[in-house]
Write a protein that holds these residues in place. Structure first.
Motif, short mmCIF file in Angstrom:
data_model
loop_
_atom_site.label_atom_id
_atom_site.label_comp_id
_atom_site.label_asym_id
_atom_site.label_seq_id
_atom_site.Cartn_x
_atom_site.Cartn_y
_atom_site.Cartn_z
N PRO A 112 -46.74 14.48 -30.03
CA PRO A 112 -47.89 13.60 -29.61
C PRO A 112 -47.71 12.13 -29.96
O PRO A 112 -47.92 11.02 -29.45
CB PRO A 112 -49.16 14.07 -30.39
CG PRO A 112 -48.81 15.40 -30.58
CD PRO A 112 -47.42 15.58 -30.77
N THR A 113 -46.95 11.84 -31.06
CA THR A 113 -46.81 10.39 -31.57
C THR A 113 -45.36 9.81 -30.94
O THR A 113 -45.22 8.67 -30.59
CB THR A 113 -46.55 10.42 -33.12
OG1 THR A 113 -45.31 11.18 -33.56
CG2 THR A 113 -47.80 10.63 -33.88
N LEU A 114 -44.74 10.85 -30.40
CA LEU A 114 -43.50 10.37 -29.55
C LEU A 114 -43.94 9.97 -28.30
O LEU A 114 -43.75 8.71 -27.57
CB LEU A 114 -42.33 11.50 -29.12
CG LEU A 114 -41.26 11.26 -28.21
CD1 LEU A 114 -40.54 10.22 -28.75
CD2 LEU A 114 -40.50 12.39 -27.91
N LYS A 115 -45.08 10.65 -27.58
CA LYS A 115 -45.68 10.50 -26.22
C LYS A 115 -46.38 9.07 -26.56
O LYS A 115 -46.04 8.03 -25.60
CB LYS A 115 -46.54 11.35 -26.03
CG LYS A 115 -47.21 11.29 -24.47
CD LYS A 115 -47.98 12.36 -24.24
CE LYS A 115 -48.61 12.41 -22.98
NZ LYS A 115 -49.54 13.30 -22.62
N LYS A 116 -47.04 8.70 -27.54
CA LYS A 116 -47.88 7.48 -27.87
C LYS A 116 -46.79 6.43 -28.01
O LYS A 116 -46.99 5.31 -27.24
CB LYS A 116 -48.56 7.46 -29.20
CG LYS A 116 -49.51 6.45 -29.35
CD LYS A 116 -50.28 6.64 -30.54
CE LYS A 116 -51.21 5.41 -31.14
NZ LYS A 116 -51.81 5.89 -32.21
N PHE A 117 -45.64 6.65 -28.68
CA PHE A 117 -44.80 5.52 -28.87
C PHE A 117 -43.98 5.13 -27.47
O PHE A 117 -43.77 4.07 -27.26
CB PHE A 117 -43.47 6.01 -29.77
CG PHE A 117 -42.25 5.12 -29.84
CD1 PHE A 117 -42.57 3.92 -30.80
CD2 PHE A 117 -41.16 5.46 -29.39
CE1 PHE A 117 -41.49 2.94 -30.98
CE2 PHE A 117 -40.15 4.43 -29.37
CZ PHE A 117 -40.23 3.16 -30.21
N ALA A 118 -43.75 6.23 -26.46
CA ALA A 118 -43.03 5.85 -25.36
C ALA A 118 -43.84 5.18 -24.44
O ALA A 118 -43.40 4.31 -23.66
CB ALA A 118 -42.77 7.39 -24.69
N ALA A 119 -45.34 5.04 -24.57
CA ALA A 119 -46.15 4.56 -23.70
C ALA A 119 -46.13 2.87 -24.23
O ALA A 119 -46.41 2.21 -23.27
CB ALA A 119 -47.55 4.90 -23.83
N THR A 120 -45.42 2.56 -25.35
CA THR A 120 -45.37 1.18 -25.71
C THR A 120 -44.36 0.81 -25.27
O THR A 120 -44.03 -0.60 -25.25
CB THR A 120 -45.57 1.22 -27.28
OG1 THR A 120 -44.57 1.58 -27.90
CG2 THR A 120 -46.89 1.64 -27.95
N LEU A 121 -43.20 1.40 -24.89
CA LEU A 121 -41.88 0.77 -24.33
C LEU A 121 -42.13 0.22 -22.88
O LEU A 121 -42.89 0.59 -22.34
CB LEU A 121 -40.89 2.14 -24.29
CG LEU A 121 -40.41 2.57 -25.68
CD1 LEU A 121 -39.67 3.51 -25.30
CD2 LEU A 121 -40.07 1.51 -26.74
N ASP A 122 -41.25 -0.90 -22.72
CA ASP A 122 -41.07 -1.47 -21.27
C ASP A 122 -40.25 -0.77 -20.30
O ASP A 122 -40.14 -1.32 -19.20
CB ASP A 122 -40.98 -3.00 -21.56
CG ASP A 122 -39.36 -3.28 -21.85
OD1 ASP A 122 -39.08 -2.27 -22.25
OD2 ASP A 122 -39.10 -4.29 -22.14
N HIS A 123 -39.77 0.56 -20.74
CA HIS A 123 -38.98 1.19 -19.93
C HIS A 123 -39.32 2.72 -20.51
O HIS A 123 -39.83 2.94 -21.35
CB HIS A 123 -37.41 0.99 -20.13
CG HIS A 123 -37.12 1.10 -21.71
ND1 HIS A 123 -37.32 0.13 -22.44
CD2 HIS A 123 -36.48 2.22 -22.13
CE1 HIS A 123 -36.85 0.66 -23.71
NE2 HIS A 123 -36.47 1.93 -23.49
N PRO A 124 -38.98 3.68 -19.43
CA PRO A 124 -39.10 4.92 -19.91
C PRO A 124 -38.21 5.46 -20.75
O PRO A 124 -37.21 4.78 -21.02
CB PRO A 124 -38.69 5.81 -18.46
CG PRO A 124 -38.89 5.02 -17.47
CD PRO A 124 -38.67 3.51 -17.93
N LEU A 125 -38.51 6.19 -21.73
CA LEU A 125 -37.84 6.75 -22.83
C LEU A 125 -36.35 7.20 -22.38
O LEU A 125 -36.17 8.14 -21.52
CB LEU A 125 -38.79 7.75 -23.26
CG LEU A 125 -38.18 8.25 -24.99
CD1 LEU A 125 -38.20 7.15 -26.12
CD2 LEU A 125 -38.98 9.50 -25.17
N ARG A 126 -35.41 6.57 -22.93
CA ARG A 126 -34.07 6.90 -22.48
C ARG A 126 -33.50 8.10 -23.40
O ARG A 126 -33.15 7.91 -24.76
CB ARG A 126 -33.24 5.86 -22.49
CG ARG A 126 -33.47 4.81 -21.62
CD ARG A 126 -32.74 3.47 -21.82
NE ARG A 126 -33.04 3.13 -23.38
CZ ARG A 126 -32.12 2.38 -23.93
NH1 ARG A 126 -30.98 1.98 -23.41
NH2 ARG A 126 -32.21 2.04 -24.99
N VAL A 127 -33.35 9.33 -22.90
CA VAL A 127 -32.80 10.27 -24.01
C VAL A 127 -31.44 10.94 -23.38
O VAL A 127 -31.17 11.39 -22.24
CB VAL A 127 -33.63 11.62 -23.64
CG1 VAL A 127 -33.36 12.79 -24.45
CG2 VAL A 127 -35.32 11.23 -23.85
#
Length: 157
Positions: free
Chosen positions: A58-73
């Protein structure tokens, strides 16, 4: 063994990690085996230690929403990782990579990784930590179980 050209191989030995990644939606593959008794690991999501506020999915999802790009994995297992992140509704871009994935966040070509973890020492050495609920797939040894023989039919072209 993870792949070979059609007609070049009649038999191969590989890990369950490769089978799960390569089997496809219909699962057409033959598996005949006795447990070999080694190879405990799991496919997990790992984030940089500096992400103090990211402690679980859940906190990863919240953090990803703050990025200006999709989470790069970065991952060697795009099928399993894609399925997991999509089920968790986390916006992401997968970066297929071979070799030492643990350096990807430090080098800057990925934000985090999805990789096989056994003891976790390599993650720790690279200042990463696995998310406790970021278990994508467990690949456990069969040493403590009765040997099994299974056969799943395969369709030949």
């Amino acid at each position: 063994m993870s792949s070979c050209p059609p007609g070049q191989c009649d038999f191969g030995i590989t890990g369950v990690d490769v089978i799960e990644e390569k089997r496809g939606e219909n699962g057409d593959i033959i598996i005949l085996h006795d447990g070999l008794g080694f190879g405990q690991c799991s496919l997990r999501l790992a984030v940089p230690e500096t992400w103090k506020d990211v402690t679980d999915i859940p906190t990863l999802k919240k953090f990803a929403a703050t990025l200006d790009h999709p989470l790069r994995v970065a991952t060697k297992f795009p099928v399993l990782t894609e399925r997991f992140l999509t089920q968790k509704d986390i916006p992401h871009t997968l970066i297929y990579a071979e070799g030492t994935l643990e350096t990807a966040p430090t080098i800057g070509y990925a934000d985090m990784i999805s990789d096989l973890v056994s003891s976790g020492q390599t993650l720790q050495d690279n200042r990463l930590r696995a998310l406790p609920d970021g278990l994508i797939q467990a690949f456990a040894s069969r040493a403590d179980r009765e040997p099994q023989k299974t056969c799943t039919p395969i369709r030949r072209p």
